[in-house]
Scaffold this motif. Sequence first.
Motif, PDB file in Angstrom:
ATOM      1  N   LYS A  95      27.837  45.805  14.661  1.00 49.96           N
ATOM      2  CA  LYS A  95      26.913  44.867  15.320  1.00 49.96           C
ATOM      3  C   LYS A  95      27.491  44.204  16.562  1.00 49.96           C
ATOM      4  O   LYS A  95      26.733  43.853  17.466  1.00 49.96           O
ATOM      5  CB  LYS A  95      26.431  43.809  14.337  1.00 49.96           C
ATOM      6  CG  LYS A  95      27.509  42.836  13.896  1.00 49.96           C
ATOM      7  CD  LYS A  95      26.951  41.834  12.895  1.00 49.96           C
ATOM      8  CE  LYS A  95      28.054  40.967  12.338  1.00 49.96           C
ATOM      9  NZ  LYS A  95      27.951  39.574  12.670  1.00 49.96           N
ATOM     10  N   GLU A  96      28.797  44.031  16.640  1.00 49.09           N
ATOM     11  CA  GLU A  96      29.388  43.411  17.828  1.00 49.09           C
ATOM     12  C   GLU A  96      29.379  44.367  19.017  1.00 49.09           C
ATOM     13  O   GLU A  96      29.332  43.938  20.170  1.00 49.09           O
ATOM     14  CB  GLU A  96      30.835  42.975  17.549  1.00 49.09           C
ATOM     15  CG  GLU A  96      30.993  42.009  16.394  1.00 49.09           C
ATOM     16  CD  GLU A  96      30.246  40.688  16.613  1.00 49.09           C
ATOM     17  OE1 GLU A  96      30.160  40.236  17.779  1.00 49.09           O
ATOM     18  OE2 GLU A  96      29.750  40.122  15.631  1.00 49.09           O
ATOM     19  N   LYS A  97      29.435  45.633  18.739  1.00 52.82           N
ATOM     20  CA  LYS A  97      29.597  46.631  19.797  1.00 52.82           C
ATOM     21  C   LYS A  97      28.267  47.200  20.287  1.00 52.82           C
ATOM     22  O   LYS A  97      28.139  47.556  21.453  1.00 52.82           O
ATOM     23  CB  LYS A  97      30.489  47.767  19.269  1.00 52.82           C
ATOM     24  CG  LYS A  97      30.990  48.695  20.362  1.00 52.82           C
ATOM     25  CD  LYS A  97      32.058  49.629  19.828  1.00 52.82           C
ATOM     26  CE  LYS A  97      32.571  50.537  20.931  1.00 52.82           C
ATOM     27  NZ  LYS A  97      33.487  51.556  20.446  1.00 52.82           N
ATOM     28  N   TYR A  98      27.284  47.292  19.394  1.00 46.28           N
ATOM     29  CA  TYR A  98      26.033  47.959  19.738  1.00 46.28           C
ATOM     30  C   TYR A  98      24.824  47.101  19.396  1.00 46.28           C
ATOM     31  O   TYR A  98      24.901  46.233  18.525  1.00 46.28           O
ATOM     32  CB  TYR A  98      25.911  49.298  18.999  1.00 46.28           C
ATOM     33  CG  TYR A  98      27.040  50.247  19.281  1.00 46.28           C
ATOM     34  CD1 TYR A  98      27.217  50.776  20.556  1.00 46.28           C
ATOM     35  CD2 TYR A  98      27.941  50.607  18.286  1.00 46.28           C
ATOM     36  CE1 TYR A  98      28.265  51.641  20.827  1.00 46.28           C
ATOM     37  CE2 TYR A  98      28.984  51.472  18.547  1.00 46.28           C
ATOM     38  CZ  TYR A  98      29.143  51.990  19.821  1.00 46.28           C
ATOM     39  OH  TYR A  98      30.176  52.842  20.091  1.00 46.28           O
TER      40      TYR A  98
ATOM     41  N   CYS B  76      12.970  48.512   1.966  1.00 53.68           N
ATOM     42  CA  CYS B  76      14.341  48.297   1.530  1.00 53.68           C
ATOM     43  C   CYS B  76      15.132  47.895   2.768  1.00 53.68           C
ATOM     44  O   CYS B  76      14.613  47.893   3.874  1.00 53.68           O
ATOM     45  CB  CYS B  76      14.925  49.567   0.899  1.00 53.68           C
ATOM     46  SG  CYS B  76      15.134  50.932   2.052  1.00 53.68           S
ATOM     47  N   LEU B  77      16.393  47.561   2.567  1.00 46.07           N
ATOM     48  CA  LEU B  77      17.241  47.216   3.698  1.00 46.07           C
ATOM     49  C   LEU B  77      17.471  48.471   4.539  1.00 46.07           C
ATOM     50  O   LEU B  77      17.802  49.527   4.012  1.00 46.07           O
ATOM     51  CB  LEU B  77      18.572  46.663   3.186  1.00 46.07           C
ATOM     52  CG  LEU B  77      19.402  45.878   4.202  1.00 46.07           C
ATOM     53  CD1 LEU B  77      18.642  44.631   4.668  1.00 46.07           C
ATOM     54  CD2 LEU B  77      20.722  45.479   3.577  1.00 46.07           C
ATOM     55  N   ILE B  78      17.271  48.332   5.851  1.00 36.77           N
ATOM     56  CA  ILE B  78      17.387  49.497   6.728  1.00 36.77           C
ATOM     57  C   ILE B  78      18.014  49.080   8.054  1.00 36.77           C
ATOM     58  O   ILE B  78      17.736  47.999   8.567  1.00 36.77           O
ATOM     59  CB  ILE B  78      15.997  50.154   6.919  1.00 36.77           C
ATOM     60  CG1 ILE B  78      16.071  51.419   7.756  1.00 36.77           C
ATOM     61  CG2 ILE B  78      14.982  49.195   7.495  1.00 36.77           C
ATOM     62  CD1 ILE B  78      14.819  52.265   7.653  1.00 36.77           C
ATOM     63  N   LEU B  79      18.912  49.910   8.546  1.00 36.39           N
ATOM     64  CA  LEU B  79      19.567  49.656   9.822  1.00 36.39           C
ATOM     65  C   LEU B  79      18.862  50.511  10.878  1.00 36.39           C
ATOM     66  O   LEU B  79      18.633  51.693  10.653  1.00 36.39           O
ATOM     67  CB  LEU B  79      21.048  50.035   9.721  1.00 36.39           C
ATOM     68  CG  LEU B  79      21.971  49.723  10.882  1.00 36.39           C
ATOM     69  CD1 LEU B  79      23.396  49.534  10.367  1.00 36.39           C
ATOM     70  CD2 LEU B  79      21.959  50.837  11.914  1.00 36.39           C
ATOM     71  N   VAL B  80      18.512  49.887  12.001  1.00 33.80           N
ATOM     72  CA  VAL B  80      17.760  50.565  13.051  1.00 33.80           C
ATOM     73  C   VAL B  80      18.513  50.454  14.374  1.00 33.80           C
ATOM     74  O   VAL B  80      19.035  49.389  14.708  1.00 33.80           O
ATOM     75  CB  VAL B  80      16.348  49.948  13.214  1.00 33.80           C
ATOM     76  CG1 VAL B  80      15.541  50.720  14.248  1.00 33.80           C
ATOM     77  CG2 VAL B  80      15.614  49.896  11.890  1.00 33.80           C
ATOM     78  N   ALA B  81      18.559  51.553  15.100  1.00 34.81           N
ATOM     79  CA  ALA B  81      19.164  51.552  16.431  1.00 34.81           C
ATOM     80  C   ALA B  81      18.346  52.465  17.336  1.00 34.81           C
ATOM     81  O   ALA B  81      17.714  53.406  16.867  1.00 34.81           O
ATOM     82  CB  ALA B  81      20.609  52.047  16.371  1.00 34.81           C
ATOM     83  N   ALA B  82      18.368  52.165  18.630  1.00 30.54           N
ATOM     84  CA  ALA B  82      17.680  53.023  19.593  1.00 30.54           C
ATOM     85  C   ALA B  82      18.599  53.239  20.782  1.00 30.54           C
ATOM     86  O   ALA B  82      19.258  52.306  21.250  1.00 30.54           O
ATOM     87  CB  ALA B  82      16.373  52.386  20.045  1.00 30.54           C
ATOM     88  N   ALA B  83      18.651  54.487  21.250  1.00 37.24           N
ATOM     89  CA  ALA B  83      19.474  54.828  22.412  1.00 37.24           C
ATOM     90  C   ALA B  83      19.053  56.204  22.909  1.00 37.24           C
ATOM     91  O   ALA B  83      18.643  57.048  22.117  1.00 37.24           O
ATOM     92  CB  ALA B  83      20.958  54.837  22.054  1.00 37.24           C
ATOM     93  N   HIS B  84      19.161  56.414  24.225  1.00 35.51           N
ATOM     94  CA  HIS B  84      18.943  57.739  24.808  1.00 35.51           C
ATOM     95  C   HIS B  84      17.571  58.319  24.446  1.00 35.51           C
ATOM     96  O   HIS B  84      17.443  59.522  24.220  1.00 35.51           O
ATOM     97  CB  HIS B  84      20.045  58.718  24.368  1.00 35.51           C
ATOM     98  CG  HIS B  84      21.401  58.075  24.294  1.00 35.51           C
ATOM     99  ND1 HIS B  84      22.065  57.626  25.414  1.00 35.51           N
ATOM    100  CD2 HIS B  84      22.195  57.754  23.243  1.00 35.51           C
ATOM    101  CE1 HIS B  84      23.207  57.070  25.053  1.00 35.51           C
ATOM    102  NE2 HIS B  84      23.303  57.138  23.743  1.00 35.51           N
TER     103      HIS B  84
ATOM    104  N   PHE C  93      26.080  58.528  17.926  1.00 40.87           N
ATOM    105  CA  PHE C  93      24.699  58.399  18.396  1.00 40.87           C
ATOM    106  C   PHE C  93      24.620  57.414  19.553  1.00 40.87           C
ATOM    107  O   PHE C  93      24.044  57.713  20.607  1.00 40.87           O
ATOM    108  CB  PHE C  93      23.805  57.933  17.244  1.00 40.87           C
ATOM    109  CG  PHE C  93      22.409  57.546  17.664  1.00 40.87           C
ATOM    110  CD1 PHE C  93      21.435  58.511  17.880  1.00 40.87           C
ATOM    111  CD2 PHE C  93      22.071  56.211  17.842  1.00 40.87           C
ATOM    112  CE1 PHE C  93      20.147  58.147  18.278  1.00 40.87           C
ATOM    113  CE2 PHE C  93      20.786  55.844  18.234  1.00 40.87           C
ATOM    114  CZ  PHE C  93      19.827  56.816  18.444  1.00 40.87           C
ATOM    115  N   MET C  94      25.194  56.229  19.396  1.00 40.17           N
ATOM    116  CA  MET C  94      25.104  55.198  20.420  1.00 40.17           C
ATOM    117  C   MET C  94      25.831  55.601  21.706  1.00 40.17           C
ATOM    118  O   MET C  94      25.428  55.234  22.798  1.00 40.17           O
ATOM    119  CB  MET C  94      25.672  53.874  19.894  1.00 40.17           C
ATOM    120  CG  MET C  94      24.921  53.287  18.707  1.00 40.17           C
ATOM    121  SD  MET C  94      23.134  53.026  18.966  1.00 40.17           S
ATOM    122  CE  MET C  94      23.145  51.601  20.070  1.00 40.17           C
ATOM    123  N   GLU C  95      26.897  56.393  21.553  1.00 36.73           N
ATOM    124  CA  GLU C  95      27.678  56.823  22.724  1.00 36.73           C
ATOM    125  C   GLU C  95      27.097  58.081  23.368  1.00 36.73           C
ATOM    126  O   GLU C  95      27.625  58.576  24.357  1.00 36.73           O
ATOM    127  CB  GLU C  95      29.138  57.084  22.312  1.00 36.73           C
ATOM    128  CG  GLU C  95      29.877  55.868  21.790  1.00 36.73           C
ATOM    129  CD  GLU C  95      30.144  54.808  22.849  1.00 36.73           C
ATOM    130  OE1 GLU C  95      30.065  55.136  24.051  1.00 36.73           O
ATOM    131  OE2 GLU C  95      30.428  53.654  22.474  1.00 36.73           O
TER     132      GLU C  95
END
Length: 104
Positions: free
Chosen positions: A18-21, A39-47, A90-92
């Motif tokens: 969380k600190e980096k992305y 349920c608990l879910i982590l979401v990210a978006a990139a590219h 993924f984020m990179e």
Amino acid sequence: SMDWISETALLEVYQRLKEKYSIKLTNTAALNDGFSIDCLILVAAAHGQILYLYDYDGDFVLDVMNAEKTKGCHWHPFDVESAVNDITAFMEGESDYPFADYKA
């Protein structure tokens, strides 16, 4: 319902990234055709892609799809370390997913 162990593992992945992305934790995410998981879910978006990490029966599930949610891929990271590594890639922009069509 999610057991304590798997929720703890998901929170650990989140804490480590969380600190980096720009990632977020939520309880509900709309998936293909309005299906949602509660349920608990982590979401990210990139590219131009969206990533979901969640727990299903004690296993990590990682879904990546394009912004239109018409193509994507799905796999199971083995543990917290592999989930962190997969999301970092993924984020990179270092991931090359074999996207398949979601709609038949």
